[in-house]
Design a protein around this motif. Structure first.
Motif, short mmCIF file in Angstrom:
data_model
loop_
_atom_site.label_atom_id
_atom_site.label_comp_id
_atom_site.label_asym_id
_atom_site.label_seq_id
_atom_site.Cartn_x
_atom_site.Cartn_y
_atom_site.Cartn_z
N TYR A 171 -7.79 -6.10 41.25
CA TYR A 171 -6.80 -7.44 41.84
C TYR A 171 -7.52 -7.62 43.05
N LEU A 172 -7.83 -8.91 43.33
CA LEU A 172 -8.75 -9.34 44.48
C LEU A 172 -8.17 -10.74 44.85
N GLU A 173 -8.58 -11.01 46.21
CA GLU A 173 -8.03 -12.60 46.63
C GLU A 173 -9.54 -12.87 47.32
N ILE A 174 -9.49 -14.35 47.00
CA ILE A 174 -10.41 -14.92 47.87
C ILE A 174 -10.01 -15.72 48.98
N TYR A 175 -10.18 -14.97 50.21
CA TYR A 175 -9.52 -15.80 51.10
C TYR A 175 -10.38 -16.28 52.30
N GLN A 176 -10.58 -17.50 52.46
CA GLN A 176 -11.50 -18.36 53.33
C GLN A 176 -13.02 -17.76 53.02
N GLU A 177 -13.37 -17.97 51.92
CA GLU A 177 -14.55 -17.61 51.16
C GLU A 177 -14.93 -15.98 51.34
N LYS A 178 -13.96 -15.28 51.59
CA LYS A 178 -14.18 -13.76 51.46
C LYS A 178 -13.69 -13.20 50.56
N VAL A 179 -14.36 -12.09 49.76
CA VAL A 179 -13.60 -11.49 48.46
C VAL A 179 -13.08 -10.23 49.20
N LEU A 180 -11.47 -10.05 48.93
CA LEU A 180 -10.89 -8.94 49.43
C LEU A 180 -10.26 -8.24 48.40
N ASP A 181 -10.60 -6.80 48.44
CA ASP A 181 -9.69 -6.12 47.61
C ASP A 181 -8.36 -6.05 47.63
N LEU A 182 -7.37 -6.35 46.72
CA LEU A 182 -6.12 -6.28 47.20
C LEU A 182 -5.68 -4.72 47.12
N LEU A 183 -6.17 -3.90 46.21
CA LEU A 183 -5.73 -2.64 45.69
C LEU A 183 -6.61 -1.68 46.89
N ASP A 184 -7.48 -2.21 47.66
CA ASP A 184 -7.82 -1.34 48.77
C ASP A 184 -8.21 -2.34 50.11
N PRO A 185 -7.22 -2.91 50.77
CA PRO A 185 -7.27 -3.85 51.56
C PRO A 185 -8.46 -3.43 52.85
N ALA A 186 -8.52 -2.03 52.86
CA ALA A 186 -9.35 -1.80 54.09
C ALA A 186 -10.86 -2.23 53.65
N ALA A 187 -11.10 -2.19 52.38
CA ALA A 187 -12.51 -2.40 52.01
C ALA A 187 -13.36 -3.47 52.50
N GLY A 188 -12.82 -4.74 53.18
CA GLY A 188 -13.20 -5.73 53.67
C GLY A 188 -14.07 -6.50 52.66
N ASP A 189 -14.66 -7.65 53.09
CA ASP A 189 -15.44 -8.66 52.18
C ASP A 189 -16.59 -8.27 51.42
N LEU A 190 -16.41 -8.23 50.15
CA LEU A 190 -17.17 -7.77 48.92
C LEU A 190 -18.02 -8.65 48.63
N ALA A 191 -19.43 -8.03 48.30
CA ALA A 191 -20.41 -9.05 47.73
C ALA A 191 -20.16 -9.30 46.25
N ILE A 192 -20.73 -10.45 45.82
CA ILE A 192 -20.58 -10.83 44.15
C ILE A 192 -21.77 -10.63 43.86
N ARG A 193 -22.21 -9.80 42.92
CA ARG A 193 -23.72 -9.65 42.28
C ARG A 193 -23.81 -9.95 40.82
N GLU A 194 -25.03 -10.08 40.35
CA GLU A 194 -25.20 -10.70 38.78
C GLU A 194 -26.22 -9.53 38.33
N ASP A 195 -26.03 -8.93 37.17
CA ASP A 195 -26.95 -8.21 36.60
C ASP A 195 -28.02 -8.68 35.76
N CYS A 196 -28.99 -7.90 35.16
CA CYS A 196 -30.13 -8.44 34.56
C CYS A 196 -29.55 -9.22 33.24
N ARG A 197 -28.44 -9.07 32.85
CA ARG A 197 -27.83 -9.65 31.71
C ARG A 197 -26.76 -10.95 31.87
N GLY A 198 -26.99 -11.25 33.27
CA GLY A 198 -26.04 -12.37 33.70
C GLY A 198 -24.38 -11.92 33.83
#
Ligand SMILES: Nc1ncnc2c1ncn2[C@@H]1O[C@H](COP(=O)(O)OP(=O)(O)OP(=O)(O)O)[C@@H](O)[C@H]1O
Length: 658
Positions: A171-198
Motif C-alpha cells: 500500500y503506497l501513496e504518491i504525494y507530490q511526486e514522491k512514492v511513500l510506503d504507507l505500510l512503512d512510512p519511515a521508508a521515505g521516497d521509493l524509486a520505481i524501476r523496470e526489469d528486463c522483461r518490462g
C-alpha cells in the motif's frame, strides 16, 4: 444480512468466471500474446449530499441509459452534451452494482497472470473514496475485490488443484511526486524501476502475505491513517495524494512443468482533480494541487495515447503513470471509474471530468429539463423583443391597438433622432454607478405607477435609452408641477371671482365624465394627482440633486477645443432605505443560490462560485464588506458592487434568496 453473507453469491459467480478463465488459459498457451486491451471507462454519479440542495436545485447531469448521460450546456442552454461510456451508474446505483458491473469481470484476468487496474477519478468531493473504500455499511470496490480474490485463491489452491495460489498486498501513496510506503512510512521516497522483461518494481516496498480478509484489514486500516488528507473549501477530508493498493496474485504449478505466474492488481483512489479558484488552495495545498493536477494530466495523455493506439505512450512523465506502465495498456485490463457530482457548483468539474474520460461526445439539440434548469440560470438573460428594442423602439414595434392605449409615458413625446444621439453621447460620459442608480430610480418610478421599464442585463446602449427616458420623465414631472401650480393659481383666482362655483365642486375626486362638455378641472385631477403622488413617494426616500455644472473641454472642428457645461448629479438616499438595502444584500449573500448571486450586478458565474465556496468554508458573512475576504474579490470591487446593488435592492427591485 452480513457483508460476508452478501459476498457469497458473488464469490460463486467469480469462481465460475475464474475457473473458466483457467481452462481457457491452458488452451491459449503462454507464448500467445493476448490482444491489447482498451482502457474502459465507467461513470458514477453520486447523489446530492443534502436534502436542501436537492430541493433547491435540479441536477446538472442526468442519465440517458446504462452507457450514456447528458449534461446541461451552460453556454447554450437549448443544447445538452451527451457522453457515451462503457457504463453509467446513476445516483441510485449501489456499491454492489459498480463492483459486479465493472470491476469483478476484470479480476479473473489476474488468475491468467495478467495485470489489471481500477482507478477512481474525478473532482474532489465527487465520491472516489466512497467508491473505492466505502464504509462498513456500504463496502466499496477494495473490500469487495479483496474478499473475492482471497476466497478464490483459497478455493483454487485447495488440495488436488493444479496451482498453488498466494496473495500479497502493498500500500503506497504518491504525494507530490514522491512514492511513500504507507505500510512503512519511515521508508521515505521509493524509486520505481523496470526489469528486463518490462515489469515495474519498487525495490524496498513492503509486501505482506494475506490469506484472509481480516489479515488484509489488519494491515490496511492502520496504513490508511498514514495517508495525507487535508481540508479544502470543497472537502473537509480531501485526499491529497494518489493512494495505490497493490495486490499480487502469485501462482505456482504443482506438477511439471512447474510454471509460475503473477498477476498484479492496482486499486487506486486518485486525488481529486482541482480547480484552485474554487478550492481556495494556498501555500502547501496549492503545491499539492499542482502535483495532483500534473499527474492527472499525464494520466489523461497516457489513456488517450493508449486508446488511440499511438506509438509513444508518455508513461515516464509522472510517477503515477510510470508505476502503472505494466498495468495500464498492453495486455493489462483497466477501468477508470469517473465519479461526478450532481450539484451545480460542481458543473465545471463535472464537464472536465467527463471530457477527460469521454470516448465520444455529441451535442444534442434539446433542453436539459424544462422544469429544472431555468434559462436565466444557465445563460445571460434572454429578453423579449420588446425589451431588447428599448422603450422608444418598442413603441414603434407596437401594434395599433397597443399604441392607442394612453399611459403617463405616452404624454412624454419621444425625442427626435438627433436629440436622442446627443443625449446618448452625454449619457455615455456618465459615471457607471450613476447610471445604475438612475436605472434603479427608473424602476422605482415604474413600480409606483408608471409602466414598468426594463431591465437589468440589457446591453449598454439599451440602458442609455432607458436612462434617457428617465431624464425625460424628470423633465416632464418638472413641467407638470409648474403646470399644476399654474392651474391651482387659476382655480384660486376663479374661486375668488366666483365663490358659488366652489359649493358645486365635489370635495373628492370624481371619475372622469365620459360625455361631451367636460371641464378642465377633472382633467387636472386625473393627470396631476398621480404624478404628485409618485413624486412625493420617491422624494421621501431618494433625491437626485443637480449640483451644478462642470465645465469640460471638448475637441471641436475649429482649432481650439470648445468649453462645454456638463450637469453634475448627486444622489441622496435616506439612511433607513440604505440600511434596508444592506440587509437585503447581506441576506442574499448568505442565503442566495448561485443563481441568486448571479442576478446581482457585477457578480458573474465565477464570483458567485467564489462566494458560495467562501460561505461553505467560513459560514455566513457578518457584513457585506466581508466580501473583500473572498479570494479574487478586491476592496475596490466590493465598493463598486455596493454602489451598483444597494439602491436597486433598497428600492425593492430584487427579490430575496430563492
Ligand atoms: N454514491 C454515494 N452515496 C452516498 N454518499 C456518497 C456517495 N459518493 C460520495 N458520497 C459521500 O460524499 C462525500 C465525499 O465523498 P468522497 O470523500 O468519497 O469524495 P472524494 O472524491 O474521494 O474527494 P477527495 O478527492 O477530496 O478525497 C463523502 O461524505 C461520501 O460519503
Amino acid at each position: 444480512m452480513s457483508t460476508e453473507a452478501k459476498a457469497r453469491p458473488r464469490r460463486r459467480e467469480m469462481a465460475a468466471a475464474t475457473s473458466g478463465a483457467g481452462r481457457c488459459l491452458s488452451k491459449v498457451g503462454a507464448s500467445r500474446r493476448p490482444p491489447p486491451a482498451r482502457v474502459r471507462v465507467a461513470v458514477r454519479l453520486r447523489p446530492f449530499m443534502d436534502e436542501a440542495t436537492r430541493a433547491s436545485e435540479a441536477p446538472c447531469v442526468r442519465g440517458i441509459d446504462s452507457c450514456s448521460l447528458e449534461v446541461a450546456n451552460w453556454r447554450k442552454y437549448q443544447e445538452t452534451l451527451k457522453y457515451q461510456f462503457d457504463a453509467f451508474y446513476g445516483e441510485k446505483s449501489t456499491q454492489q452494482d459498480i463492483y459486479v458491473g465493472s470491476v469483478q469481470p476484470i479480476l479473473r484476468h489476474l488468475l491468467e497472470g495478467q495485470n489489471a487496474s481500477v482507478l477512481a477519478y474525478g473532482p474532489t468531493g465527487a465520491g472516489k473514496t466512497h467508491t473505492m473504500l466505502g464504509s462498513p455499511e456500504q463496502p466499496g470496490v477494495i473490500p469487495r475485490a479483496l474478499m473475492d480474490l482471497l476466497q478464490i485463491t483459497r478455493e483454487e489452491s485447495a488440495e488436488g488443484r493444479p496451482w498453488d495460489l498466494s496473495v500479497t498486498m502493498s500500500y503506497l501513496e504518491i504525494y507530490q511526486e514522491k512514492v511513500l510506503d504507507l505500510l512503512d512510512p519511515a521508508a521515505g521516497d521509493l524509486a520505481i524501476r523496470e526489469d528486463c522483461r518490462g515489469n515495474i518494481l519498487i525495490p524496498g516496498l513492503t509486501e505482506k502475505h494475506i490469506t484472509t480478509f481480516s489479515d488484509f484489514e489488519q494491515h490496511f486500516l492502520p496504513a490508511s491513517k498514514n495517508r495525507v488528507v487535508g481540508a479544502t473549501r470543497l472537502n473537509q477530508r480531501s485526499s491529497r495524494s494518489h493512494a495505490v493498493l497493490l495486490v499480487k496474485v502469485g501462482q505456482r504449478e504443482r506438477l511439471a512443468p512447474f510454471r509460475q505466474r503473477e498477476g498484479k492488481l492496482y486499486l487506486i483512489d486518485l486525488a481529486g482533480s482541482e480547480d484552485n479558484r474554487r478550492t481556495g488552495n494556498q501555500g502547501i495545498r496549492l503545491k499539492e494541487s499542482g502535483a495532483i493536477n500534473t499527474s492527472l494530466f499525464v494520466l489523461g495523455k497516457v489513456v488517450d495515447a493508449l486508446n488511440q493506439g499511438l506509438p509513444r505512450i508518455p508513461y515516464r512523465d509522472s510517477k503515477l503513470t510510470r508505476l502503472l506502465q505494466d498495468s495500464l495498456g498492453g495486455s493489462a485490463h483497466s477501468i477508470i471509474i469517473a465519479n461526478i457530482a450532481p450539484e451545480r457548483r460542481f458543473y465545471q468539474d463535472t464537464v472536465s471530468a467527463l471530457n477527460f474520460t469521454a470516448r465520444s461526445k455529441e451535442v444534442i439539440n434539446r433542453p436539459f429539463t424544462n422544469e429544472s434548469l431555468q434559462p436565466h440560470a444557465l445563460a445571460p438573460v434572454k429578453l423579449s423583443q420588446k425589451e431588447l428594442l428599448g422603450p422608444s423602439e418598442a413603441k414603434k414595434a407596437k401594434g395599433p391597438e397597443e399604441e392607442s392605449t394612453g399611459s403617463p409615458e405616452s404624454i412624454a413625446a419621444p425625442a427626435s433622432a438627433s436629440q436622442k444621439l446627443s443625449l446618448l453621447q452625454k449619457l455615455s460620459n456618465m459615471d457607471p454607478a450613476m447610471l445604475e442608480n438612475l436605472l434603479s430610480l427608473d424602476r422605482l418610478l415604474g413600480s409606483q405607477g408608471s409602466q414598468g421599464t426594463p431591465l437589468l442585463n440589457t446591453p449598454k446602449r439599451e440602458r442609455m435609452v432607458l436612462i434617457k427616458t428617465v431624464e425625460e420623465k424628470d423633465l416632464e414631472i418638472e413641467r407638470l408641477k409648474m403646470k399644476q401650480k399654474e392651474l391651482e393659481a387659476k382655480v384660486l383666482a376663479q374661486e375668488v371671482l366666483d365663490p358659488k362655483e366652489k359649493e358645486n365642486t365635489p370635495a373628492t375626486p370624481q371619475p372622469l365624465p365620459s360625455g361631451p362638455g367636460t371641464s378642465a378641472r377633472p382633467l387636472k385631477r386625473a393627470v396631476v394627482m398621480p404624478l404628485q403622488l409618485i413624486q412625493k413617494q420617491a422624494e421621501s426616500k431618494i433625491h437626485i440633486l443637480k449640483k451644478g455644472h462642470k465645465r469640460k473641454l471638448e475637441p471641436s472642428q475649429e482649432s481650439k477645443p470648445v468649453e462645454k457645461a456638463e450637469d453634475c448629479w448627486e444622489l441622496q438616499i435616506s439612511p433607513e432605505l440604505l440600511a434596508h438595502g444592506r440587509k437585503k444584500l447581506l441576506d442574499l449573500l448568505n442565503e442566495g443560490s448561485a443563481r441568486d448571486l448571479r442576478s446581482l450586478q457585477l457578480i458573474g458565474q465565477k464570483k458567485a462560485q467564489l462566494i458560495l465556496g467562501w460561505r461553505e468554508l467560513h459560514g455566513p458573512f457578518s457584513k457585506v464588506e466581508d466580501l473583500e475576504q473572498v479570494e479574487g474579490i478586491s476592496g475596490k470591487q466590493v465598493e463598486s458592487f455596493l454602489k451598483a446593488n444597494l439602491l436597486g435592492l433598497a428600492a425593492g427591485q430584487h427579490c430575496g434568496p430563492s
